[in-house]
Design a protein around this motif. Structure first.
Motif: not given
Length: 457
Positions: A30-37
Motif C-alpha cells: 500500500r504505502r510504497w505504491p502511493i509514494i511511487i504514484d
C-alpha cells in the motif's frame, strides 16, 4: 537469538512482507505504491512543463516515468531484487550487499529494512542513468509544501528561543528548557512524508504543537524515556562536539537547528555536525541542498501563509541569520556519507565505514540519531522482545566501543526495545499494538552512555 548475524539474518527474525497484515506487508502493498504514484505525478508535471517535445530532457523524463511504472509493477509481482545498473560511487557497494546477503531475495521475502532502502536506491538509479535529471529531487516539492504548513510552530519557536538560550539561567531552569527542547526535537519527527499516509492533519498538528501544557500531555506517550540520563550527560558538558544523524527536512530539521542553537549558545557544544543523506531518501529525509533551501524559505517574508506579524518575521530572520553565521564559521557543519544510504544496520558501521565510525568515536561526545529509520537501523530492525535493553540491541561495538548515543524516535514501525515490564503490560492492556508501535503517536527517547555505562536500557 541467531548466532550467525547477517543483514538477512538479524538477531531475531526480520520483518518481511510475506507476513500478511504486518507493517512490512502494508508498506509493500500500500504505502510504497502511493509514494511511487506521487513521484509519477511530480515527474509528469515536470515533463509536461517542457515545451520542446523533441528535446533530450523531455525524452529522458519520459523514460523515468516508464521506469517508475515498471518499478511499481515489479514490486506487485514480487520480483527478485536485481543488481543496480548505474555508475554512482555506491553502486558496487550496493551490488556487493545484494549478492552477499540477498541473492534470490524478492520484494516480499527479503528483509523489510533492506528492501525499503533498496526501493529508494532503485529510484535514484533512474535519475543517475540520465544526463539532464541527475540532480533532480522528485520529493523536493512535497518537502517545501509540508514545511510551509508548519508556520505556526516555526514562528512560536522563533519567538520563544531568545528567552531559552540564556546561559546564566539557573541549572534548574536550564533543565526545564532542555526537557522542552528535547520534546520539541522528538515530536518534530512526526512529519515523515513517507509515512503521512497513516496520520491525519490533526495528528500532525497535535504532535508539532509546542505549548508547554501540550508537551506535558505528550509525556505519557513516550514509552521509553531516558531524558534524565541525557540531561545528566549534558548539564556539565562544555565546548563539546555533538553530532546529529538527521532524518526529515522541513519542520524537523528546523527544530534540530533550534536544539543545536541552544547547545551552542549555552556553550555545551562548540561544534555541531549535521549528517545528511547523500541522495533523495525516504521522501522527506534531509539531503545537503535542503538546508539552504529551508533557510532561504524562512528569510522569504512571503513564504508562509496567512499574515504573520512584522515581529514574527523579524524574530525568524534574526534566528536564521544566526544559523547562517554558524554554518559560515564552522560552528555548525553539514556533511553526508554514503553509509547512511545503505540498507544495512548500524552494527556494520565499524566494517562498512571504519573512518566514519572512528571519527564519531574519537571526536563526538554525543551522537543524536533522529527518526524511525535511524532507530530501526540502530537496533537491527527485527522482532526483539520489547523489554530487551537498548544497549543489548545496539550490539557491543555501538554500546561499548563507540560514544554516547541518543535516539529520538516517534514509533512508526514494529521494532522497539527498552520497555519496562510494567510499561509493556500497561500498553498491551490499554492500547492496540499497531497504534503504539506504528501510528507515530507514541515515541522513544533511548540513551546509552557509551563504554562506561552499565545502566541504560
Amino acid at each position: 537469538m541467531n548466532a550467525n548475524i547477517t543483514p538477512n539474518n538479524p538477531p531475531y527474525p526480520a520483518y518481511r512482507a510475506t507476513e500478511k497484515g504486518s507493517f512490512a506487508w502494508d508498506s509493500t502493498v500500500r504505502r510504497w505504491p502511493i509514494i511511487i504514484d506521487s513521484s509519477l505525478n511530480d515527474m509528469q508535471q515536470a515533463v509536461d512543463s517542457i515545451q520542446d517535445d523533441n528535446c533530450d530532457k523531455k525524452k529522458e523524463g519520459k523514460s523515468i516515468i516508464t521506469a517508475l511504472q515498471q518499478l511499481k509493477q515489479e514490486i506487485a509481482d514480487d520480483k527478485p531484487l536485481r543488481l543496480l545498473k548505474d555508475l554512482d560511487d555506491d553502486c558496487t557497494t550496493w551490488n556487493t550487499h545484494i549478492t552477499s546477503y540477498f541473492e534470490n531475495a524478492t520484494w516480499f521475502n527479503g528483509s523489510w529494512l533492506f528492501n525499503e532502502c533498496y526501493l529508494y536506491r532503485r529510484m535514484r538509479e533512474m535519475y543517475s542513468l540520465t544526463i539532464h535529471w541527475r540532480t533532480y529531487d522528485v520529493f523536493n516539492n512535497q518537502k517545501i509544501a509540508t514545511f510551509r504548513g508548519s508556520s505556526a510552530s516555526v514562528f512560536d519557536l522563533a519567538t520563544k528561543l531568545p528567552t531559552m538560550i540564556d546561559p546564566d539561567l539557573s541549572m534548574e531552569k536550564q533543565a526545564l528548557i532542555f526537557q522542552e527542547l528535547l520534546q520539541v526535537c522528538l515530536w518534530g519527527n512526526a512529519t515523515d512524508l513517507s509515512l503521512l499516509t497513516n496520520m491525519t492533519e490533526d495528528d500532525i498538528k497535535r504532535l508539532q504543537a509546542i505549548e508547554k501544557e501540550k508537551l506535558a500531555e505528550q509525556l505519557e506517550f513516550i514509552v521509553v524515556n531516558h531524558t534524565c540520563q541525557v540531561w545528566d550527560k549534558l548539564k556539565h558538558m562544555e565546548n563539546a562536539r555533538i553530532d546529529f544523524i538527521l532524518d526529515n527536512s522541513g519542520f524537523e530539521v528546523f527544530v534540530d537547528f533550534v536544539f543545536a542553537d541552544w547547545l551552542i549558545q549555552t556553550k555545551r557544544a562548540s561544534k555541531v555536525v549535521f549528517h545528511c543523506k547523500t541522495i533523495p531518501w525516504f521522501v522527506s529525509d534531509v539531503i545537503p541542498k535542503d538546508v539552504p533551501i529551508l533557510l532561504d524559505c524562512c528569510l522569504d517574508r512571503g513564504f508562509f501563509p496567512g499574515q504573520p506579524s512584522a515581529e514574527q518575521l523579524d524574530n525568524l530572520e534574526t534566528l536564521v541569520t544566526r544559523w547562517q553565521s554558524y554554518l559560515s564559521s564552522g560552528q555548525l557543519e553539514l556533511t553526508s556519507h554514503p553509509f547512511w544510504c545503505t540498507g544495512l544496520a548500524y552494527r556494520t558501521l565499524p566494517t562498512e565505514a571504519p573512518e566514519l565510525f572512528n571519527e564519531l568515536k574519537t571526536s563526538s561526545s554525543l551522537v543524536i540519531f533522529k527518526g524511525d529509520l535511524n532507530y530501526r537501523k540502530l537496533v537491527y530492525c527485527c522482532q526483539w522482545p520489547v523489554t530487551t535493553p537498548f544497549r543489548d540491541a545496539l550490539g557491543s561495538d555501538l554500546a561499548d566501543g563507540f560514544t554516547s548515543v541518543l535516539s529520538l524516535r516517534t514509533n512508526k514501525a514494529e521494532t522497539i526495545v527498552g520497555l519496562s515490564v510494567a510499561k509493556e503490560s500497561q500498553l498491551e492492556a490499554t492500547v492496540p499494538v499497531n497504534e503504539w508501535k506504528c501510528a507515530g503517536k507514541y515515541a522513544v527517547v533511548a540513551y546509552n552512555d557509551g563504554p562506561s555505562d552499565g545502566t541504560s536500557s
